[in-house]
Design a protein around this motif. Structure first.
Motif, PDB file in Angstrom:
ATOM      1  N   PRO A 183      45.433  34.958  25.157  1.00 46.66           N
ATOM      2  CA  PRO A 183      45.238  34.321  26.475  1.00 46.66           C
ATOM      3  C   PRO A 183      45.864  35.110  27.626  1.00 46.66           C
ATOM      4  O   PRO A 183      45.335  35.114  28.734  1.00 46.66           O
ATOM      5  N   ILE A 184      46.958  35.809  27.345  1.00 43.60           N
ATOM      6  CA  ILE A 184      47.602  36.603  28.421  1.00 43.60           C
ATOM      7  C   ILE A 184      46.639  37.679  28.909  1.00 43.60           C
ATOM      8  O   ILE A 184      46.490  37.919  30.110  1.00 43.60           O
ATOM      9  N   VAL A 185      45.977  38.311  27.956  1.00 47.03           N
ATOM     10  CA  VAL A 185      45.038  39.385  28.315  1.00 47.03           C
ATOM     11  C   VAL A 185      43.923  38.819  29.179  1.00 47.03           C
ATOM     12  O   VAL A 185      43.489  39.448  30.161  1.00 47.03           O
ATOM     13  N   HIS A 186      43.472  37.640  28.853  1.00 45.94           N
ATOM     14  CA  HIS A 186      42.414  37.006  29.645  1.00 45.94           C
ATOM     15  C   HIS A 186      42.887  36.757  31.067  1.00 45.94           C
ATOM     16  O   HIS A 186      42.173  37.006  32.024  1.00 45.94           O
ATOM     17  N   ASP A 187      44.125  36.286  31.163  1.00 46.55           N
ATOM     18  CA  ASP A 187      44.662  35.969  32.487  1.00 46.55           C
ATOM     19  C   ASP A 187      44.813  37.214  33.349  1.00 46.55           C
ATOM     20  O   ASP A 187      44.455  37.210  34.512  1.00 46.55           O
ATOM     21  N   VAL A 188      45.395  38.255  32.757  1.00 46.39           N
ATOM     22  CA  VAL A 188      45.781  39.411  33.582  1.00 46.39           C
ATOM     23  C   VAL A 188      44.697  40.475  33.717  1.00 46.39           C
ATOM     24  O   VAL A 188      44.714  41.262  34.654  1.00 46.39           O
ATOM     25  N   TYR A 189      43.776  40.514  32.798  1.00 45.12           N
ATOM     26  CA  TYR A 189      42.814  41.601  32.901  1.00 45.12           C
ATOM     27  C   TYR A 189      41.363  41.184  32.703  1.00 45.12           C
ATOM     28  O   TYR A 189      40.528  41.343  33.586  1.00 45.12           O
ATOM     29  N   LEU A 190      41.076  40.638  31.527  1.00 42.99           N
ATOM     30  CA  LEU A 190      39.666  40.411  31.213  1.00 42.99           C
ATOM     31  C   LEU A 190      39.058  39.349  32.133  1.00 42.99           C
ATOM     32  O   LEU A 190      37.969  39.529  32.662  1.00 42.99           O
ATOM     33  N   GLY A 191      39.790  38.274  32.322  1.00 46.63           N
ATOM     34  CA  GLY A 191      39.381  37.268  33.291  1.00 46.63           C
ATOM     35  C   GLY A 191      38.123  36.525  32.922  1.00 46.63           C
ATOM     36  O   GLY A 191      37.500  35.893  33.749  1.00 46.63           O
TER      37      GLY A 191
END
Lengths: 325, 250
Positions: free
Chosen positions: B238-246
């Motif tokens: 989920p962190i990756v989604h928040d900060v990059y992948l979106g």
């Protein structure tokens, strides 16, 4: 469009015709003039190696030209006076033998270009231009303040240095000697630029960061060409000293560096015969416009401006539009 | 047995008060593609520059094949086996495509300082260069001056330059940027083949390509690694989604 190689042949034939005219009309001055063009052409070939193929805008090549000249004159001076050149650590006498003077001029010029290159090639762009200029000017002022060898007045040579079985005082003989050296300089340049090393050199000129990224030591690449360049220009200097039988600090002056650069730019940067063509054009201008005005270099400046705006590949480029480095 | 060929520990670089890379530790194992993703300005390209030695590090160490290369300069690192492509195509513009590859072969074949031997007499160099052009599908464009190649062809040529060095590791900085679908497919196939000889640290914004290729993915944001793992793990993070992948990944 005329191909460069074809054009080179015509330039060369034209140059050969000048001494022929000199002989036919008994005007040795023309032969001397052609010899001067050839020698200046050699100096230009030397600079063209660094500037044209290596992208090293050296504004200090007068240093090597002057060193070559002073080597010839100093050796000759000591030979004439039968004075030793050095006593410590070895007793070395002077010599008026061209076969000794030429290699010495080449080696000493190469040595100085190595020293100057080691320091100046750590910089680039305008800093490189300034540092090479500064080294040449240092040597210029040193020669002025060196009274043993004439200081500001320069040093005359009693007679031209000698070569076994050849009368070097004969203008045609000396012209042919210089012509032979010109071809040797062209041969060395041609061999260098068409070798793997030449590829690395020309690539470094275009994109040094990329060349480094494939593991090539670009500093070494540039240093080698700078040394070859200085050595060839030094040889030209020793021939020039013999031609005039005189050397002076003006050979080391920044004007001389500028003139050698003008030969290269006029003829065509990174063109094998470009410097010869540039030197020819320069001397023709000097001899023709110089009859009418002392300030003939005003017109040279105008021509240079026009060339840089409209014909950056030089005179050679006007005839052969192929993509040059 | 140590299965890491490249091991970077606590690599940091600041420009003034701005920390571009902040104690980054990352490694590259044999036969893998390790993708480095993150938003623009995250420090990915600076990290590549630190690894190749064109940007000096403030602290940290770089071990390549069990040899500490932290204090080597960029040329020494290239010689020892680090090969790269640039974010913006960097080629020799007035050389042909073939000549560009030959240049890249010179150092490995120890011919750079052959001063008087004709380049054209080195037929081996040219035949090897042609083979590389075949691999990157530029063989029919070999005589074209590099500056006249299309953007996509230049990207391929850059990869060819890296291939020619036969390095220990590849560092590819957005090699697929601007490539069409065919070009991207060709690159994916090529990378899958070459990783078996030399692993790849890959920076890429084309997420489809990254997820198709990468064995591991690390996400870098503001100069810090915020997540690292397999494609599956990264997709689920989920962190990756928040900060990059979106966006949600299916």
């Amino acid at each position: 469009m005329i191909k460069e190689r074809f054009f080179n042949k015509w330039v060369f034939l034209l140059l050969l015709s000048i001494p022929a005219i000199g002989i036919i009309f008994n005007e040795p001055y023309y032969i001397t003039l052609a010899t001067k063009v050839i020698i200046l052409g050699i100096a230009g070939v030397g600079l063209n190696l660094a500037l044209g193929y290596g992208g090293l805008i050296s504004f200090g090549h007068a240093a090597f030209f002057g060193i070559g000249g002073y080597v010839a004159a100093i050796m000759s001076y000591h030979a004439l006076n039968e004075e030793l050149l050095f006593e410590i650590p070895l007793a070395i006498s002077g010599s008026s033998e061209m076969l000794i003077i030429w290699p010495l001029a080449i080696v000493i010029s190469a040595f100085f270009s190595l020293l100057i290159g080691l320091l100046s090639l750590r910089t680039s762009g305008v800093y490189f231009i300034m540092i090479t200029l500064a080294f040449a000017q240092m040597l210029y002022y040193f020669s002025i303040s060196w009274p043993s060898y004439g200081g500001e007045d320069g040093l005359s040579m009693h007679m031209r240095n000698t070569l076994p079985f050849i009368n070097t005082m004969n203008p045609l003989n000396f012209f042919l000697i210089c012509l032979a050296w010109f071809f040797i300089a062209i041969f060395i340049t041609s061999k260098l630029i068409n070798s793997p090393y030449g590829m690395a050199l020309q690539a470094t000129k275009q994109n040094e960061e990329r060349v480094k990224s494939v593991g090539i030591e670009t500093f070494k690449v540039k240093l080698i060409v700078f040394v070859f360049s200085g050595a060839i220009t030094g040889l030209a200097g020793s021939l020039y000293a013999d031609l005039n039988r005189f050397v002076s600090p003006s050979m080391l002056n920044w004007h001389t560096s500028g003139e050698i650069m003008v030969f290269v730019i006029l003829g065509g940067i990174a063109r094998l015969y470009g410097p010869l063509l540039g030197a020819s054009f320069f001397i023709i201008l000097e001899q023709t416009l110089g009859l009418y005005t002392e300030n003939w270099q005003f017109w040279l400046g105008l021509i240079l401006i026009l060339e840089i705006i409209f014909a950056r590949s030089g005179i050679m480029g006007l005839f052969d539009k192929k993509n040059k480095l | 047995m140590n299965n890491k060929i490249l091991n970077i520990t606590n690599l940091s670089k600041s420009f003034g008060a701005f920390k571009v890379t902040d104690e980054i530790s990352i490694d590259l194992k044999f036969n893998e593609i390790h993708a480095l993703i993150g938003p623009n300005g995250a420090g990915k390209s600076t990290l590549i520059k630190q690894i190749v030695g064109t940007v000096k590090h403030d602290m940290g160490s770089i071990i390549l094949d069990q040899e500490d290369i932290t204090d080597l300069n960029d040329v020494e690192r290239a010689k020892i086996g680090i090969s790269r492509t640039f974010q913006v195509s960097s080629i020799i513009p007035k050389f042909t495509a073939l000549e560009n590859i030959v240049l890249s072969l010179l150092e490995r074949s120890q011919k750079t300082f052959q001063l008087f031997k004709s380049l054209n007499s080195n037929s081996k160099l040219f035949s090897e260069a042609k083979e590389i052009l075949l691999q990157i599908e530029l063989e029919d464009r070999r005589k074209v001056i590099a500056s006249e190649l299309s953007h996509g062809e230049r990207r391929k040529l850059e990869v060819g330059l890296a291939l020619a060095m036969k390095p220990k590791v590849f560092l590819f900085d957005e090699p697929m940027a601007g490539l069409d679908e065919t070009g991207t497919k060709m690159m994916i196939n090529l990378f899958q083949r070459i990783k078996l000889n030399s692993p790849i640290l890959l920076i890429e914004h084309d997420m489809d390509a990254v997820f198709a290729l990468a064995d591991r993915v690390s996400v870098i944001v503001y100069g810090k690694i915020v997540a690292s793992g397999t494609v599956k793990e990264i997709k689920a993070n989920p962190i990756v989604h928040d900060v990059y992948l979106g966006y949600e990944i299916t």
